[in-house]
Motif scaffolding. Structure first.
Motif, mmCIF file in Angstrom:
data_model
loop_
_atom_site.group_PDB
_atom_site.id
_atom_site.type_symbol
_atom_site.label_atom_id
_atom_site.label_comp_id
_atom_site.label_asym_id
_atom_site.label_seq_id
_atom_site.Cartn_x
_atom_site.Cartn_y
_atom_site.Cartn_z
ATOM 1 N N HIS A 1 0.829 -1.187 0.000
ATOM 2 C CA HIS A 1 0.000 0.000 0.000
ATOM 3 C C HIS A 1 0.873 1.250 0.000
ATOM 4 O O HIS A 1 1.424 1.631 1.030
ATOM 5 C CB HIS A 1 -0.914 -0.020 1.231
ATOM 6 C CG HIS A 1 -1.918 1.075 1.227
ATOM 7 N ND1 HIS A 1 -2.455 1.599 2.369
ATOM 8 C CD2 HIS A 1 -2.479 1.746 0.208
ATOM 9 C CE1 HIS A 1 -3.294 2.564 2.054
ATOM 10 N NE2 HIS A 1 -3.331 2.667 0.747
ATOM 11 N N HIS A 2 1.025 1.890 -1.160
ATOM 12 C CA HIS A 2 1.951 3.010 -1.258
ATOM 13 C C HIS A 2 1.372 4.301 -0.697
ATOM 14 O O HIS A 2 0.335 4.766 -1.115
ATOM 15 C CB HIS A 2 2.348 3.242 -2.718
ATOM 16 C CG HIS A 2 3.374 4.315 -2.853
ATOM 17 N ND1 HIS A 2 4.697 4.100 -2.578
ATOM 18 C CD2 HIS A 2 3.269 5.622 -3.171
ATOM 19 C CE1 HIS A 2 5.368 5.220 -2.739
ATOM 20 N NE2 HIS A 2 4.532 6.164 -3.101
ATOM 21 N N HIS A 3 2.039 4.852 0.290
ATOM 22 C CA HIS A 3 1.640 6.165 0.798
ATOM 23 C C HIS A 3 2.795 6.797 1.570
ATOM 24 O O HIS A 3 3.858 6.205 1.722
ATOM 25 C CB HIS A 3 0.389 6.049 1.681
ATOM 26 C CG HIS A 3 0.573 5.136 2.841
ATOM 27 N ND1 HIS A 3 0.138 3.841 2.850
ATOM 28 C CD2 HIS A 3 1.182 5.322 4.032
ATOM 29 C CE1 HIS A 3 0.442 3.278 3.996
ATOM 30 N NE2 HIS A 3 1.080 4.142 4.725
ATOM 31 N N HIS A 4 2.570 8.010 2.057
ATOM 32 C CA HIS A 4 3.597 8.744 2.786
ATOM 33 C C HIS A 4 3.042 9.168 4.134
ATOM 34 O O HIS A 4 1.840 9.075 4.373
ATOM 35 C CB HIS A 4 4.024 9.967 1.977
ATOM 36 C CG HIS A 4 4.626 9.589 0.664
ATOM 37 N ND1 HIS A 4 5.932 9.239 0.515
ATOM 38 C CD2 HIS A 4 4.063 9.463 -0.564
ATOM 39 C CE1 HIS A 4 6.169 8.927 -0.739
ATOM 40 N NE2 HIS A 4 5.042 9.050 -1.421
ATOM 41 N N HIS A 5 3.919 9.628 5.012
ATOM 42 C CA HIS A 5 3.482 10.014 6.352
ATOM 43 C C HIS A 5 3.904 11.432 6.683
ATOM 44 O O HIS A 5 4.878 11.940 6.160
ATOM 45 C CB HIS A 5 4.094 9.089 7.409
ATOM 46 C CG HIS A 5 3.811 7.660 7.146
ATOM 47 N ND1 HIS A 5 4.681 6.870 6.446
ATOM 48 C CD2 HIS A 5 2.740 6.893 7.439
ATOM 49 C CE1 HIS A 5 4.163 5.653 6.326
ATOM 50 N NE2 HIS A 5 2.981 5.644 6.919
ATOM 51 N N ALA B 1 -1.724 10.804 -1.542
ATOM 52 C CA ALA B 1 -1.366 11.627 -2.694
ATOM 53 C C ALA B 1 0.127 11.528 -2.934
ATOM 54 O O ALA B 1 0.919 11.807 -2.043
ATOM 55 C CB ALA B 1 -1.742 13.080 -2.427
ATOM 56 N N CYS B 2 0.526 11.094 -4.110
ATOM 57 C CA CYS B 2 1.945 10.939 -4.393
ATOM 58 C C CYS B 2 2.273 11.521 -5.749
ATOM 59 O O CYS B 2 1.823 11.032 -6.775
ATOM 60 C CB CYS B 2 2.351 9.468 -4.340
ATOM 61 S SG CYS B 2 4.085 9.253 -4.733
ATOM 62 N N GLU B 3 3.029 12.590 -5.738
ATOM 63 C CA GLU B 3 3.427 13.264 -6.974
ATOM 64 C C GLU B 3 4.872 12.936 -7.311
ATOM 65 O O GLU B 3 5.490 13.598 -8.140
ATOM 66 C CB GLU B 3 3.293 14.787 -6.802
ATOM 67 C CG GLU B 3 1.900 15.255 -6.472
ATOM 68 C CD GLU B 3 1.011 15.301 -7.700
ATOM 69 O OE1 GLU B 3 1.546 15.569 -8.789
ATOM 70 O OE2 GLU B 3 -0.186 15.048 -7.568
ATOM 71 N N VAL B 4 5.412 11.966 -6.623
ATOM 72 C CA VAL B 4 6.843 11.708 -6.734
ATOM 73 C C VAL B 4 7.216 11.115 -8.087
ATOM 74 O O VAL B 4 8.337 11.269 -8.549
ATOM 75 C CB VAL B 4 7.315 10.819 -5.562
ATOM 76 C CG1 VAL B 4 8.790 10.516 -5.672
ATOM 77 C CG2 VAL B 4 7.026 11.523 -4.245
ATOM 78 N N GLY B 5 6.247 10.472 -8.754
ATOM 79 C CA GLY B 5 6.517 9.905 -10.067
ATOM 80 C C GLY B 5 7.107 10.929 -11.027
ATOM 81 O O GLY B 5 8.099 10.678 -11.697
ATOM 82 N N GLN C 1 11.787 2.773 -6.645
ATOM 83 C CA GLN C 1 11.265 2.890 -5.283
ATOM 84 C C GLN C 1 11.546 4.287 -4.766
ATOM 85 O O GLN C 1 12.484 4.924 -5.222
ATOM 86 C CB GLN C 1 12.013 1.946 -4.329
ATOM 87 C CG GLN C 1 11.650 0.514 -4.435
ATOM 88 C CD GLN C 1 12.470 -0.292 -3.419
ATOM 89 O OE1 GLN C 1 12.796 0.195 -2.341
ATOM 90 N NE2 GLN C 1 12.792 -1.511 -3.788
ATOM 91 N N HIS C 2 10.750 4.715 -3.793
ATOM 92 C CA HIS C 2 11.129 5.918 -3.067
ATOM 93 C C HIS C 2 10.529 5.873 -1.676
ATOM 94 O O HIS C 2 9.550 5.181 -1.424
ATOM 95 C CB HIS C 2 10.698 7.189 -3.805
ATOM 96 C CG HIS C 2 9.215 7.326 -3.952
ATOM 97 N ND1 HIS C 2 8.543 6.997 -5.095
ATOM 98 C CD2 HIS C 2 8.276 7.765 -3.082
ATOM 99 C CE1 HIS C 2 7.246 7.232 -4.926
ATOM 100 N NE2 HIS C 2 7.062 7.695 -3.716
ATOM 101 N N ALA C 3 11.155 6.576 -0.760
ATOM 102 C CA ALA C 3 10.646 6.688 0.602
ATOM 103 C C ALA C 3 10.674 8.162 0.935
ATOM 104 O O ALA C 3 11.673 8.835 0.703
ATOM 105 C CB ALA C 3 11.533 5.913 1.573
HETATM 106 ZN ZN LIG Z 1 5.078 8.068 -3.209
#
Ligand SMILES: [Zn+2]
Ligand SMILES: [Zn+2]
Length: 138
Positions: free
Chosen positions: A84-88, A102-106, A123-125
């Motif tokens: 489950h891809h998300h950020h904190h 919401a992930c704009e990192v792409g 990948q990203h963190a």
């Molecule tokens: Zn992301």
């Protein structure tokens, strides 16, 4: 979102044991919330698991790709379900942690890739730190 714990274990070739099911069950029930070994120990207190077993199980889940580590700068290792891809966002005063999808990192990754000598980024963190509203009021 529902996770069938036994299916996840079988899916990565791990034997379904009561300990693994219990621990994975806690993650499945709190999908977006990172958890550390101590919290698991207390949540599962009635099952009398020892901490070493919990650490070992978490490591094997990480190796199998079920869980991933999250660095929340809280002085212990936190894990959450990997799929489950998300950020904190974490409060640096009280430790309150919220997650967002919401992930704009792409887009950013493409820019970074262009300026780098890398073939790909897969990948990203990324975690955010700040002060929550109730801490800011004090
Ligand atoms: Zn992301
Ligand atoms: Zn706070």
């Amino acid at each position: 979102m529902k996770y069938a714990v036994a299916d996840i274990l079988k899916g990565v070739g791990l034997k379904v044991t009561p300990t693994r099911s219990l621990i994975l069950g806690v993650f499945a029930a709190s999908a977006c919330k990172p958890i550390n070994a101590d919290e698991l120990y207390h949540k599962l207190a009635s099952h009398a698991l020892n901490l070493v077993t919990i650490y070992r199980t978490l490591e094997s889940f990480e190796k199998a790709g079920i869980l991933k580590r999250v660095d929340l700068r809280k002085g212990s290792v936190y894990y959450e379900l990997a799929e489950h891809h998300h950020h904190h966002i974490v409060c640096t005063e009280c430790g309150k942690t919220e997650s967002f999808e919401a992930c704009e990192v792409g887009k950013l990754s493409k820019q970074i890739l262009k300026q780098s000598s890398f073939k790909n980024i897969n990948q990203h963190a990324l975690e955010f730190f700040g002060v929550c509203r109730s801490c800011a009021r004090e």
